[in-house]
Design a protein around this motif. Structure first.
Motif: not given
Lengths: 496, 419
Positions: A365, A369, A396, A414, A417-418, A421, B220-221, B224, B227-228
């Motif tokens: 992880g 990061n 976060e 999350l 957040l995704g 991104y 990766v986005g 996430y 998963l969530q």
């Protein structure tokens, strides 16, 4: 003869003074940024305040930024995608643990305990460089994915080694080890020394302000002169042209004003604070100083011939080989230097967090990061990793509360957040800083000529104001957002 | 140090001799240490040293895969003989200490388990390999696709059961009903994940074509988000078919205790044998598609040299949409098949992503062949299961040792281009 040497000395003295003034006028933006950042801890006293927590948070962000920078040195500069970056971070963190705590057993015995506190950072850097040499020497012939996965395998081997049952005493396993805090971090003398240093930086800032006002408001001073264009006379002439005393009065006034803001807090800290209160400001200053050191080091490195060769390797390794460079040696050195910086980040992480565990420091992880910070901020840009780290860590931390203001359930954080991104990378394919740099020239000319008529000399105070605004926004985001939402609701309620 | 490296680089002949010497040296040392370990008995040595020795042994194994001209066959032959001797010694020690029967039982059991596991890995990784080979994308969301496939298969199973139970001849036969619903679940998971794959590719990944670093952040986005969302919809619960919570009949066609008894203590779970056969069928099907059909040939060629395929007038971007959808669909199928074995839960995503990384790199990522992925997944699955059984605690470390050893000597992987 004598007169000759005297004049030589005078020349040297003058040249040093002009050098300093040149340095200040060349780095106006960075000096103002540094001043704001160094001044932050002095705005708190020995009481609980949101600012104190915010400073603690900022030091965490800066550690992430250092780690991201060490990753960027490989991917952005040398073109090596390293999935094993977490090994450096973990080694740095654990060497610091072993150095700081005399009770815990360490692989090297009691030798590590002899190293006093600030030098543990150096020890951690050396350990990281050793791991870097090993990693670089085994992976030097690889490119692309093969390199990435060999590095990952080495990092995983270290992780698995630390997680063995026999090594639980050294590593602490999943619950981790807790370190005794170094004496120097909770000491009022160190605090006062750092305050002196901050005042020194403040004085630099004041000189900057004085120089700027002298140029900007020349008509206010006693010896009035018609303003000429910047190209018509030199720096020396400019200094001699205005009388020094008047401008210095303004400078001292600004300095005293800043001190009045700060001195009650310092006195309060000195009189009422117990030892623990000194921890957060001292750590913040320590981390900020190391950020500056790493930043300047990497900047000098990338400008140097060595850095040029590294970026040439990233573009076309075969051609660099054909030019007669031993790319093998350069790649190993790149991994080694980056390992040292990554270990410094890990070491600061230990000092900041006190508790260290293997999955948190060595785990995959951590490497992911670093990758996210760097790619989001912009590859190969010095500022990008820091911007990415602050953005990701901050979002976060605050995403759940931010969603609450819009009455969205916190567990969606999350997902959002995704989505953030994805949108950022779709609209800024080279990262935030990278994509902005590509367009910066047209933006600059537009700002200068079209919109506001802003000059080079105006950048520093614009940056200063925007930095303060950003910090204020980060400190109290959700209240500001609440206000905005309320205002919108009121506006909408006007139209039935 | 640096001057030594320089001198080696300048003198090719010296370099060759040094490498030959090093190879023989490594093989010899590893052999001696391993034989000593077997003679001395592993209980005498602490566990750490034992693990390091295993590492050295694998380094010797890796010597086999070095491509060398005929003159330098010596170390390879040497290490081959040594590996055979060591394996015989190991077998001898195991058989001596535990007896022939128990050894045969354990060995065959782990073989079947390992093959089932590697087929599962192959089903999942094939899509990852195609995506990675054709467009250079390290798809971090692949483990999430695998996990989502499990949940989707479960949901489709329940849905189709609630529809099909009204048909009288199926309603009376719960085992047949369950089997048909399971097949529906597999198909449903495949189709749904394929559609998700197409959606992701068309909306986002296509816009960043040939920018692999930016695509890491993109995937990766998605990791996430998936998963969530899974956690929001299904919660942190673990789904199994042993106890189907929303089912009306409550019976799965194959209970966990279904066992094929061959006599002599060799008892195998039927579902694992089913997995092996299923994986083999899919593998043969994919081989045929990739080697016989036009689109398959385009994909194979695209993995080897995408620029040349572009130059021949084929739009690899458009082909890639299909490949990404296929990859996601294969991950979904693997996830749905895996649920009776692995259970559907959130942890699966991360674990299986790392397996996919390792397998693809061992098999040969760039310019690699599909067969490489197949053999690599068998190597990984077997070694993982054998270590889990015979040397517990070693199974997570051994995969990385194998990866390290193979990549050190063949940087392109088993079938990839040597660098």
């Amino acid at each position: 003869m004598v007169t000759h040497t005297n004049s030589n000395k005078n020349k040297q003295k003058q040249s040093i003074i002009t050098k300093i003034s040149d340095l200040i006028s060349a780095n106006q933006v960075s000096i103002s940024v540094i001043t704001v950042l160094y001044l932050l801890p002095l705005l708190t006293n020995s009481e609980l305040s949101p600012l104190r927590g915010f400073i603690n948070l900022l030091s965490g962000f800066m550690i992430a930024g250092i780690f991201a920078l060490s990753f960027d040195l490989q991917l952005g500069r040398t073109g090596l995608l390293n999935f094993g970056q977490a090994a450096f971070f973990g080694i740095g963190a654990y060497v610091t643990v072993w150095c700081l705590d005399p009770i815990l057993p360490s692989p090297l015995g009691d030798i590590l305990n002899l190293i006093p506190f600030p030098l543990t950072l150096v020890a951690a850097i050396f350990a990281g460089m050793v791991v870097g040499i090993v990693m670089g020497a085994t992976t030097n012939r690889m490119k692309g994915t093969a390199f990435a996965f060999i590095a990952l395998a080495i990092a995983m081997l270290v992780l698995e080694f630390m997680e063995l049952k026999e090594n639980l005493a050294i590593s602490g396993g999943e619950s981790g080890l807790s370190v005794t805090r170094p004496f120097l971090l909770t000491n009022w003398i160190v605090y006062m020394l750092m305050v002196l240093f901050v005042i020194f930086i403040l004085s630099l800032f004041v000189i900057l302000v004085v120089k700027d006002t002298r140029e900007r408001f020349a008509f206010l001073f006693l010896n009035f002169r018609p303003r000429r264009s910047a190209f018509s006379y030199s720096e020396k002439e400019r200094i001699s042209s205005t009388r020094v005393t008047t401008s210095w009065i303004i400078g001292v006034a600004v300095f005293i004003l800043l001190l009045i803001l700060v001195v009650p807090n310092i006195l309060d800290m000195y009189l009422f604070a117990t030892d623990i209160w000194f921890k957060i400001p001292i750590l913040y200053w320590l981390i900020l100083t190391s950020v500056l050191a790493v930043y300047i080091f990497v900047k000098r490195l990338t400008i140097s011939p060595f850095g040029r060769v590294l970026s040439a390797i990233a573009q076309n390794e075969d051609r660099v080989k054909a030019l007669g460079y031993n790319t093998f040696y350069y790649k190993i050195l790149s991994v080694t230097i980056s390992g040292g910086i990554g270990a410094l980040a890990g070491s600061l992480y230990t000092v900041n967090n006190i508790n260290v565990s293997t999955p948190e420091t060595f785990g995959i992880g951590q490497a992911i990061n670093a990758m996210l910070y760097t790619i989001l901020g912009g590859l190969g840009t010095l500022l990008g990793p820091f911007v990415g780290a602050v953005l990701i860590e901050f979002s976060e931390w605050r995403m759940v509360r931010f969603l609450w203001t819009f009455s969205i359930d916190g567990q969606w954080w999350l997902v959002f957040l995704g989505i953030i991104y994805i949108f950022i990378i779709l609209f800024f394919p080279y990262g935030i800083v990278g994509s902005l740099q590509l367009r910066s020239r047209s933006l600059k000319t537009r700002i200068r000529e079209g919109w506001f008529n802003i000059r080079e000399t105006d950048y520093w105070w614009l940056t200063l104001i925007s930095l303060v605004l950003i910090l204020a926004l980060m400190l109290d985001l959700e209240n500001i957002m609440k206000r905005i939402v309320e205002i919108f609701e009121q506006i909408f309620s006007l139209f039935p | 140090m640096i001057s030594l490296i320089r001198s080696i680089n300048s003198n090719e002949d010296y370099k060759k001799r040094l490498i030959l010497f090093l190879k023989i040296f490594i093989a010899l040392i590893s052999g001696i240490i391993t034989i000593l370990w077997i003679i001395l008995d592993k209980a005498e040595l602490p566990n750490q040293i034992f693990k390091m020795i295993v590492g050295v042994w694998i380094m010797g194994l890796a010597l086999l895969s070095i491509p060398t001209p005929r003159k330098e066959k010596l170390p390879q032959i040497f290490s081959l003989v040594e590996i055979i001797v060591i394996s015989c010694l190991w077998l001898f020690v195991e058989v001596e200490s535990k007896g022939v029967e128990i050894f045969m039982q354990n060995g065959s059991l782990t073989l079947v388990n390992g093959l089932a596991f590697s087929m599962l890995l192959f089903l999942m990784t094939s899509g990852f390999f195609l995506i990675f080979g054709l467009a250079d994308i390290i798809n971090f969301a692949h483990g999430a696709f695998f996990m989502l496939g499990g949940f989707m298969g479960y949901e489709v199973y329940l849905l189709s059961e609630s529809f099909l139970i009204t048909i009288p001849f199926l309603g009376n036969d719960p085992v047949l009903l369950s089997f048909i619903c399971f097949i529906f679940g597999l198909i449903g998971a495949t189709i749904i994940l394929g559609l998700i794959g197409i959606g992701i590719e068309v909306t986002t990944i296509r816009r960043l074509f040939r920018k692999p670093i930016s695509q890491i952040l993109l995937t990766v986005g998605f990791l996430y988000i998936i998963l969530q969302l899974t956690e929001i919809i299904w919660g942190p619960a673990i789904f199994t078919y042993n106890y189907v919570s929303g089912s009306q009949t409550g019976i799965f066609w194959l209970p966990r205790s279904a066992i094929l008894d061959l006599g002599g203590g060799m008892r195998f779970e039927i579902y694992r044998i089913f997995l092996i056969l299923f994986g083999l069928v899919i593998a043969i099907g994919m081989f045929l598609v990739l080697s016989r059909t036009r689109i398959g040939l385009i994909i194979t060629a695209g993995i080897e040299d995408p620029e040349m395929v572009n130059a021949l007038g084929i739009d690899t971007k458009r082909v890639f949409t299909l490949v990404f959808a296929t990859g996601a669909a294969m991950a979904g199928l693997a996830g749905a098949v895996a649920v009776p074995q692995v259970n559907a839960s959130l942890d699966v995503a991360g674990n299986y992503l790392i397996y996919a990384f390792i397998i693809v790199v061992i098999g040969g990522a760039h310019f690699g062949r599909f067969a490489g992925t197949f053999w690599a997944s068998i190597i990984v699955g077997l070694s993982h299961t054998f270590c889990q059984f015979f040397y517990p605690g070693l199974e997570s470390i051994i995969l990385f040792l194998i990866l390290l050893a193979i990549l050190t000597f063949k940087p392109g992987g088993l079938t990839g281009e040597p660098m």
